[in-house]
Design a protein around this motif. Structure first.
Motif, PDB file in Angstrom:
ATOM      1  N   VAL A  65       0.836  -1.195   0.000  1.00  0.00           N
ATOM      2  CA  VAL A  65       0.000   0.000   0.000  1.00  0.00           C
ATOM      3  C   VAL A  65       0.874   1.250   0.000  1.00  0.00           C
ATOM      4  CG1 VAL A  65      -1.654   1.334   1.357  1.00  0.00           C
ATOM      5  CG2 VAL A  65      -1.959  -1.136   1.102  1.00  0.00           C
ATOM      6  N   GLU A  66       1.919   1.243   0.815  1.00  0.00           N
ATOM      7  CA  GLU A  66       2.821   2.396   0.879  1.00  0.00           C
ATOM      8  C   GLU A  66       3.490   2.656  -0.461  1.00  0.00           C
ATOM      9  OE1 GLU A  66       5.101   5.574   2.428  1.00  0.00           O
ATOM     10  OE2 GLU A  66       3.349   4.554   3.270  1.00  0.00           O
ATOM     11  N   VAL A  67       3.940   1.613  -1.124  1.00  0.00           N
ATOM     12  CA  VAL A  67       4.599   1.772  -2.418  1.00  0.00           C
ATOM     13  C   VAL A  67       3.639   2.383  -3.443  1.00  0.00           C
ATOM     14  CG1 VAL A  67       5.560   0.523  -4.391  1.00  0.00           C
ATOM     15  CG2 VAL A  67       6.316  -0.035  -2.072  1.00  0.00           C
ATOM     16  N   CYS A  68       2.412   1.905  -3.458  1.00  0.00           N
ATOM     17  CA  CYS A  68       1.420   2.439  -4.405  1.00  0.00           C
ATOM     18  C   CYS A  68       1.192   3.931  -4.189  1.00  0.00           C
ATOM     19  CB  CYS A  68       0.102   1.693  -4.265  1.00  0.00           C
ATOM     20  SG  CYS A  68       0.143  -0.026  -4.823  1.00  0.00           S
ATOM     21  N   TRP A  69       1.198   4.359  -2.939  1.00  0.00           N
ATOM     22  CA  TRP A  69       0.972   5.773  -2.647  1.00  0.00           C
ATOM     23  C   TRP A  69       2.194   6.632  -2.946  1.00  0.00           C
ATOM     24  CZ3 TRP A  69      -3.315   8.468  -1.723  1.00  0.00           C
ATOM     25  CH2 TRP A  69      -4.466   7.770  -1.379  1.00  0.00           C
ATOM     26  N   ASN A  70       3.329   6.024  -3.178  1.00  0.00           N
ATOM     27  CA  ASN A  70       4.531   6.792  -3.502  1.00  0.00           C
ATOM     28  C   ASN A  70       4.865   6.766  -4.987  1.00  0.00           C
ATOM     29  OD1 ASN A  70       6.053   7.897  -0.961  1.00  0.00           O
ATOM     30  ND2 ASN A  70       5.218   5.923  -0.329  1.00  0.00           N
ATOM     31  N   VAL A  71       4.008   6.163  -5.792  1.00  0.00           N
ATOM     32  CA  VAL A  71       4.164   6.213  -7.249  1.00  0.00           C
ATOM     33  C   VAL A  71       3.551   7.513  -7.752  1.00  0.00           C
ATOM     34  CG1 VAL A  71       3.521   5.149  -9.443  1.00  0.00           C
ATOM     35  CG2 VAL A  71       4.129   3.710  -7.489  1.00  0.00           C
ATOM     36  N   PHE A  72       4.359   8.331  -8.418  1.00  0.00           N
ATOM     37  CA  PHE A  72       3.853   9.597  -8.952  1.00  0.00           C
ATOM     38  C   PHE A  72       4.350   9.811 -10.372  1.00  0.00           C
ATOM     39  CE2 PHE A  72       4.058  14.088  -9.921  1.00  0.00           C
ATOM     40  CZ  PHE A  72       2.769  14.491  -9.592  1.00  0.00           C
ATOM     41  N   PRO A  73       3.436  10.136 -11.276  1.00  0.00           N
ATOM     42  CA  PRO A  73       1.980  10.120 -11.070  1.00  0.00           C
ATOM     43  C   PRO A  73       1.466   8.689 -11.040  1.00  0.00           C
ATOM     44  CG  PRO A  73       2.459  10.609 -13.354  1.00  0.00           C
ATOM     45  CD  PRO A  73       3.791  10.548 -12.653  1.00  0.00           C
ATOM     46  N   SER A  74       0.324   8.514 -10.428  1.00  0.00           N
ATOM     47  CA  SER A  74      -0.246   7.173 -10.360  1.00  0.00           C
ATOM     48  C   SER A  74      -0.596   6.684 -11.759  1.00  0.00           C
ATOM     49  CB  SER A  74      -1.508   7.174  -9.492  1.00  0.00           C
ATOM     50  OG  SER A  74      -2.496   8.028 -10.043  1.00  0.00           O
ATOM     51  N   GLY A  75      -0.509   5.392 -11.946  1.00  0.00           N
ATOM     52  CA  GLY A  75      -0.795   4.815 -13.249  1.00  0.00           C
ATOM     53  C   GLY A  75      -1.830   3.714 -13.154  1.00  0.00           C
ATOM     54  N   VAL A  76      -2.066   3.084 -14.274  1.00  0.00           N
ATOM     55  CA  VAL A  76      -3.064   2.021 -14.337  1.00  0.00           C
ATOM     56  C   VAL A  76      -2.690   0.876 -13.402  1.00  0.00           C
ATOM     57  CG1 VAL A  76      -4.098   0.259 -15.812  1.00  0.00           C
ATOM     58  CG2 VAL A  76      -3.799   2.588 -16.677  1.00  0.00           C
ATOM     59  N   TYR A  77      -1.433   0.461 -13.464  1.00  0.00           N
ATOM     60  CA  TYR A  77      -1.017  -0.704 -12.687  1.00  0.00           C
ATOM     61  C   TYR A  77      -0.914  -0.395 -11.191  1.00  0.00           C
ATOM     62  CZ  TYR A  77      -0.003  -2.653 -17.276  1.00  0.00           C
ATOM     63  OH  TYR A  77      -0.122  -3.101 -18.567  1.00  0.00           O
ATOM     64  N   SER A  78      -0.424   0.793 -10.842  1.00  0.00           N
ATOM     65  CA  SER A  78      -0.312   1.132  -9.425  1.00  0.00           C
ATOM     66  C   SER A  78      -1.698   1.269  -8.781  1.00  0.00           C
ATOM     67  CB  SER A  78       0.475   2.427  -9.243  1.00  0.00           C
ATOM     68  OG  SER A  78      -0.195   3.532  -9.825  1.00  0.00           O
TER      69      SER A  78
END
Length: 457
Positions: free
Chosen positions: A412-425
């Motif tokens: 969950v933390e990794v997903c919130w640190n992906v910028f900008p968010s994408g389809v896979y995240s």
């Protein structure tokens, strides 16, 4: 605990403080806060061996929590000192506050570079005070938010130690969120005040102080409306923990808080205030969505998609309330029938007041909010603060192995640190959310009431 952490935090920042041209009032504020911090002094009753404080400090988790709070105070100070600030909403906040200070009471005319003001009146009072203290400068505001972060962490550590659900080493997860540090001290979002107040409202609830908890809860709502995600769970707990007149009086107190805080605007331009500060129909920009970025934009902004999520939200709340939160009362319908029609009182009550277990209170509040998070149409990056502090608790309410719990938290933390968010995240984040929700559903329901022969923790 908080006093020492504040002192350490201030000591590290003091040499940096002199390098910035800050308003004299700001320096005075922090020196006074260290000389007289707003932390209640611990009294020493005669029979200390029987007090909660004595038992609290004998808990081995307390030493780890204290060390964690101290370490995070140092880390937060270093982040402020060496990580560049990112300007997002601060200038808009200050523009909206300027209009309020200049006498504008029409909410439709309070605007910033990100658009019109969409937060209730408590937001204006808090940020007006911040502007007064800091002169509108970012660096002293970061220091204030650093103290706020430490206070929020201290509250959460207290709740976690009090409920005793999470093992001592897992408390460290509360300090390991890069995104949460950023939201507090590098972005200065109003979500920080809203969630700190919300977490503070949980403390009196643990002691069955419903009226005080409702007042603080209402204050949190006055900063940002997302706090209402906790409202269904809180109402159910109130009905369990109080008689009907108690519920009515507590709700009346919460409503009075909103009326008092919003009075200048309700008196002058009531429709503009209510329609802007409590707008439930806002549509967020698809680009900033972290959780549903994989949904095509035309579907994302459609009313049909919003309706589907609303139905899912209400359905999940009802299912959890019936089969989990009210299982020991015979289900939601049976419980409401007995409370509102038959007006019966459980046998394990004292003078008609039912004592709920601490674990049941926190589990119900956190799970109800998490259901709202799962069904939210759009989660922006600052919205992570709405539930990240509850994630370790929720994960340890599931029956997953510890390694799975840690992996889910990290995912969950990794997903919130992906910028900008994408389809896979965003797909990964939704998958993690659903897996956690499934784990909560599979967890055995708790008996909600304290035993009469057993003293509360």
């Amino acid at each position: 605990m908080l006093r020492t952490s504040f002192a350490t935090y201030y000591f590290i920042l003091s040499h940096i403080f002199k390098q910035h041209n800050l308003p004299p009032a700001t320096d005075l504020l922090f020196r006074q806060s260290m000389a007289n911090p707003a932390v209640p002094k611990r009294k020493h009753p005669k029979r200390r061996s029987e007090t909660f404080i004595d038992k609290f400090y004998k808990n081995p988790k307390t030493s780890f929590a204290f060390a964690l709070l101290l370490t995070d105070a140092v880390l937060t100070a270093l982040i402020i000192a060496y990580v560049p600030y990112t300007k997002i909403d601060w200038d808009a906040y200050m523009s909206q506050v300027d209009g309020f200070i200049e006498g504008e009471r029409d909410y439709s005319n309070l605007k910033g570079d990100t658009g019109p003001l969409v937060y209730p009146a408590g937001f204006l009072y808090i940020y007006s005070a911040i502007q007064y203290v800091t002169g509108g400068h970012v660096f002293p505001a970061q220091i204030l938010f650093g103290f706020l972060y430490i206070m929020n962490l201290g509250i959460m550590l207290f709740i976690y130690v009090k409920t005793d659900v999470v093992p001592w080493w897992a408390l460290a997860l509360l300090s390991l969120s890069k995104r949460l540090h950023s939201i507090f001290v590098l972005r200065l979002f109003n979500d920080c005040f809203a969630m700190t107040l919300l977490h503070a409202s949980l403390v009196p609830l643990l002691y069955q102080k419903w009226h005080l908890g409702l007042i603080i809860f209402s204050a949190a709502v006055s900063v940002k409306m997302n706090v209402l995600l906790f409202a269904p769970s809180l109402f159910l707990l109130m009905v369990k923990g109080m008689d009907i007149m108690g519920v009515i009086s507590a709700l009346t107190g919460a409503a009075l808080v909103q009326i008092v805080l919003g009075f200048p605007f309700l008196w002058s331009y009531p429709f503009a205030y209510l329609s802007n500060a409590f707008n439930l129909g806002r549509v967020f920009i698809h680009f900033w969505s972290v959780n549903f970025k994989f949904v095509p934009e035309p579907i994302f902004v459609s009313k049909e998609f919003a309706l589907i999520l609303l139905v899912a939200h209400l359905s999940l709340l009802t299912i959890f309330a019936h089969y989990r939160w009210c299982k020991h009362e015979g289900g939601l319908v049976s419980f409401l029938h007995s409370r509102f029609l038959l007006k019966t009182v459980p046998l394990n009550s004292i003078s008609g007041v039912k004592l709920l277990t601490e674990e049941h209170i926190i589990s119900t509040m956190f799970t109800g909010n998490f259901i709202g998070i799962v069904c939210a149409r759009s989660l922006h990056y600052q919205f992570y603060s709405w539930y990240v502090c509850s994630l370790p608790y929720l994960l340890w309410r599931t029956s997953f192995p510890n390694i799975v719990r840690v992996v889910l938290f990290a995912g969950v933390e990794v997903c919130w640190n992906v910028f900008p968010s994408g389809v896979y995240s965003s797909m990964a984040l939704l998958s993690f959310h659903l897996l956690i929700l499934w784990g909560l559903w599979r967890a055995p329901p708790q008996y909600p009431y304290q035993n009469l022969g057993k003293k509360p923790k």
